[in-house]
Design an enzyme around this catalytic site. Structure first.
Site, PDB file in Angstrom:
ATOM      1  N   HIS A  66      68.175 -20.540  68.898  1.00 40.06           N
ATOM      2  CA  HIS A  66      69.588 -20.853  68.622  1.00 40.06           C
ATOM      3  C   HIS A  66      69.754 -21.821  67.452  1.00 40.06           C
ATOM      4  O   HIS A  66      70.866 -22.194  67.103  1.00 40.06           O
ATOM      5  CB  HIS A  66      70.253 -21.459  69.851  1.00 40.06           C
ATOM      6  CG  HIS A  66      70.104 -22.947  69.988  1.00 40.06           C
ATOM      7  ND1 HIS A  66      68.879 -23.589  69.962  1.00 40.06           N
ATOM      8  CD2 HIS A  66      71.022 -23.928  70.146  1.00 40.06           C
ATOM      9  CE1 HIS A  66      69.063 -24.887  70.101  1.00 40.06           C
ATOM     10  NE2 HIS A  66      70.350 -25.127  70.211  1.00 40.06           N
ATOM     11  N   GLY A 115      70.377 -24.393  60.781  1.00 40.55           N
ATOM     12  CA  GLY A 115      69.149 -25.179  60.610  1.00 40.55           C
ATOM     13  C   GLY A 115      69.440 -26.666  60.699  1.00 40.55           C
ATOM     14  O   GLY A 115      69.267 -27.294  61.743  1.00 40.55           O
ATOM     15  N   GLY A 132      66.350 -26.608  66.379  1.00 44.76           N
ATOM     16  CA  GLY A 132      65.956 -27.397  67.547  1.00 44.76           C
ATOM     17  C   GLY A 132      65.609 -28.817  67.133  1.00 44.76           C
ATOM     18  O   GLY A 132      65.075 -29.050  66.044  1.00 44.76           O
TER      19      GLY A 132
HETATM   20  P1  5GP Z   1      72.702 -27.688  69.497  1.00 40.68           P
HETATM   21  O1  5GP Z   1      73.767 -26.858  70.019  1.00 40.68           O
HETATM   22  O2  5GP Z   1      71.419 -27.486  70.230  1.00 40.68           O
HETATM   23  O3  5GP Z   1      73.040 -29.128  69.365  1.00 40.68           O
HETATM   24  O4  5GP Z   1      72.528 -27.287  67.970  1.00 40.68           O
HETATM   25  C1  5GP Z   1      72.231 -26.019  67.475  1.00 40.68           C
HETATM   26  C2  5GP Z   1      71.457 -26.144  66.198  1.00 40.68           C
HETATM   27  O5  5GP Z   1      72.315 -26.408  65.089  1.00 40.68           O
HETATM   28  C3  5GP Z   1      70.464 -27.277  66.127  1.00 40.68           C
HETATM   29  O6  5GP Z   1      69.270 -26.935  66.776  1.00 40.68           O
HETATM   30  C4  5GP Z   1      70.268 -27.458  64.627  1.00 40.68           C
HETATM   31  O7  5GP Z   1      69.160 -26.699  64.185  1.00 40.68           O
HETATM   32  C5  5GP Z   1      71.541 -26.911  64.018  1.00 40.68           C
HETATM   33  N1  5GP Z   1      72.361 -27.922  63.316  1.00 40.68           N
HETATM   34  C6  5GP Z   1      72.772 -29.125  63.780  1.00 40.68           C
HETATM   35  N2  5GP Z   1      73.565 -29.746  62.859  1.00 40.68           N
HETATM   36  C7  5GP Z   1      73.670 -28.900  61.803  1.00 40.68           C
HETATM   37  C8  5GP Z   1      74.403 -28.929  60.558  1.00 40.68           C
HETATM   38  O8  5GP Z   1      75.103 -29.892  60.232  1.00 40.68           O
HETATM   39  N3  5GP Z   1      74.306 -27.868  59.745  1.00 40.68           N
HETATM   40  C9  5GP Z   1      73.546 -26.769  60.076  1.00 40.68           C
HETATM   41  N4  5GP Z   1      73.521 -25.735  59.230  1.00 40.68           N
HETATM   42  N5  5GP Z   1      72.845 -26.705  61.230  1.00 40.68           N
HETATM   43  C10 5GP Z   1      72.919 -27.741  62.092  1.00 40.68           C
HETATM   44 MN    MN Z   2      75.284 -25.843  70.296  1.00 43.81          MN
END
Ligand code: 5GP
Ligand code: MN
Ligand code: MN
Length: 478
Positions: free
Chosen positions: A401, A376, A404
């Site tokens: 995923h 999240g 977002g």
């Molecule tokens: P992306 O690969 O699209 O950058 O990230 C995947 C997802 O990881 C994001 O959409 C966001 O919801 C989640 N996310 C980003 N940073 C954190 C974090 O520090 N902790 C957690 N639990 N989720 C994260």
């Molecule tokens: Mn990612």
């Protein structure tokens, strides 16, 4: 003007076929999330995906969808392997960016704050992180090409983990068809020193506690229970994957076999053309670099936790719940009009979500389905869901995923001005260590959509149902 979304039910919407589209789009969202994605380029990008040749409809957007490069992030497009295409914009720059969840044998409550702080410090000190950070391993050409062909098995073969780790990775921790000869010298050069490094910003290692269990049976199969300390890990293929994406976008721009849609970011190639084949082989190689990277990172976490807590592997646990890719194109078999068909499924910021009974699932999960890992944000929560028969029937076995992004990085930095984010997170009982102050602003909880809402949509639509919610305790950001 193009037609608007037509509501199908509480959680899904039809983007009607028109203009150059070859199939409908379907968006999984509630009314509020729809308003958000009508405000950026997501729907236009989804129309572009639906217009690509050989698409096996519908083109999909998940509840975490937002505008990306070419495909929306949170986008899924499945293509006929001969009439269709493969597109680097349908995979993304961070090839096989993905998430891994490990379960400990410890109760989070017994851990206590001083040890959490010690763990965050030790993880931040031991795991290379940040833009361009070097890894724990310097590799020669031979070893690097072995990684690109073997994926996570490379690390396991060198004592960094166990065979069980491979069993609980999507595709066993290696995509087939990888060829390091399809990867440029420049990409290899960028990967050489980065094995075992986290990356920047959005990538993280997070200690969390299982605060609620919704599906006892699936949670039990996944080894999760209320109060348990777990570890999330999010990382990808670092500079190597980025360079592969860049290289093939450039090669496609000049290649006679390339298909050039009106949106130039959707440039693509037939999968069995020379450039299409080379991209698939290089993409698989980068994906394998990422699987191996997450294996090395997980092993580094096991060592750090063991050292700081004075526990051996048996006391610590840290067994792998699952490792799943969320930026990848794969050959997979799906039911199409009652017949099994091989497709090239692009998941760009989307997670595979196999339902119960699928032969690719490890025996331990076969009866319940695949763990769908939904991080999240660093202040709110993350979810473990489980894939369903409905996902296999309607979404090419795909789900969201993450939460977002709700804000661009620039918007987030502006919104964070004058605030003490570290203190705000401390007030939520979250210890945070970031490679840079800029990261904290770009990654603050409001920069992301509401993860509770995103999983409610998936659960309501039935494409991935709730298993457990975890709350962050200590987060190391890249
Ligand atoms: P992306 O690969 O699209 O950058 O990230 C995947 C997802 O990881 C994001 O959409 C966001 O919801 C989640 N996310 C980003 N940073 C954190 C974090 O520090 N902790 C957690 N639990 N989720 C994260
Ligand atoms: Mn990612
Ligand atoms: Mn990434």
């Amino acid at each position: 003007a193009m037609a608007k979304l037509q509501q199908l039910d509480a959680y899904s919407w039809r983007l009607p076929r028109e203009g150059g589209m070859r199939c409908d789009g379907v968006v999984y969202a509630d009314a509020e999330l729809v308003r958000a994605l009508e405000g950026d380029g997501t729907l236009g990008q989804l129309r572009g995906v639906a217009s690509l040749p050989g698409i096996q409809g519908p083109a999909l957007a998940m509840p975490d969808a937002h505008q990306g490069y070419g495909f929306p992030i949170g986008g899924v497009g499945a293509f006929d392997p001969h009439e269709g295409v493969v597109s680097p914009g349908g995979v993304g720059y961070d090839i096989n960016c993905g998430v891994r969840l490990l379960r400990s044998r410890l109760s989070a409550q017994e851990l206590g704050e001083p040890r959490l702080i010690a763990l965050a410090d030790a993880l931040a000190a031991s795991v290379p992180a940040g833009v361009g950070a070097g890894g724990a391993h310097q590799l020669g050409d031979k070893e690097l090409s072995r990684i690109l062909e073997q994926g996570a098995a490379w690390a396991v073969g060198r004592g960094q983990g166990t065979a069980a780790d491979l069993e609980f990775c999507e595709a066993g921790g290696a995509l087939p068809g990888a060829d390091s000869a399809a990867v440029s010298q420049r990409a290899l050069q960028r990967g050489r020193g980065q094995a075992g490094s986290l990356g920047a910003g959005n990538h993280f290692i997070e200690l969390a506690v299982v605060e609620e269990v919704y599906d006892q049976r699936a949670a039990e199969a996944f080894g999760l229970s209320q109060g348990l300390l777990v570890l999330w890990l999010h990382s990808g293929s670092r500079g190597l994957g980025h360079q592969v994406c860049d290289d093939y976008l450039k090669r496609l721009a000049k290649d006679p076999d390339a298909l050039r849609p009106p949106d130039r970011q959707l440039i693509a190639a037939p999968p069995d053309s020379p450039v299409g084949r080379d991209y698939l082989a290089a993409m698989a190689a980068a994906a394998n670099f990422a699987f191996n990277n997450r294996q090395l990172l997980a092993q580094a976490c096991r060592e750090v936790l063991g050292r700081v807590l004075g526990l051996g592997p048996a006391g610590l646990g840290l067994g792998l719940v699952y490792d799943v890719a969320h930026n990848v194109a794969k050959r997979e078999k799906h039911q199409v009009e009652g017949k099994e068909k091989e497709l090239i499924v692009h998941r760009k910021g989307a997670t595979r979500a196999l339902g119960p009974g699928h032969p690719e699932l490890p025996g331990r999960y076969r009866a319940v389905g695949q763990p769908v890992l939904i991080p999240g944000d660093m202040g709110t929560a993350s979810y473990v869901c489980v894939g369903t028969a409905a996902a296999m029937a309607h979404t090419f076995a795909s789900a969201a995923h993450g939460a977002g992004r709700a804000m661009s990085r620039t918007q987030a930095k502006k919104a964070a001005r004058g605030r003490d984010l570290r203190a705000e997170l401390a007030a939520r009982q979250v210890v945070v260590r970031a490679a840079s102050g800029k990261t904290l602003a770009e990654e603050m909880p409001e920069a992301y959509k509401d993860v509770d809402q995103v999983v409610r949509v998936m659960h309501g639509a039935g494409i991935a149902t709730l298993v457990a919610r975890t709350k962050p305790l200590a987060v190391v950001k890249g």
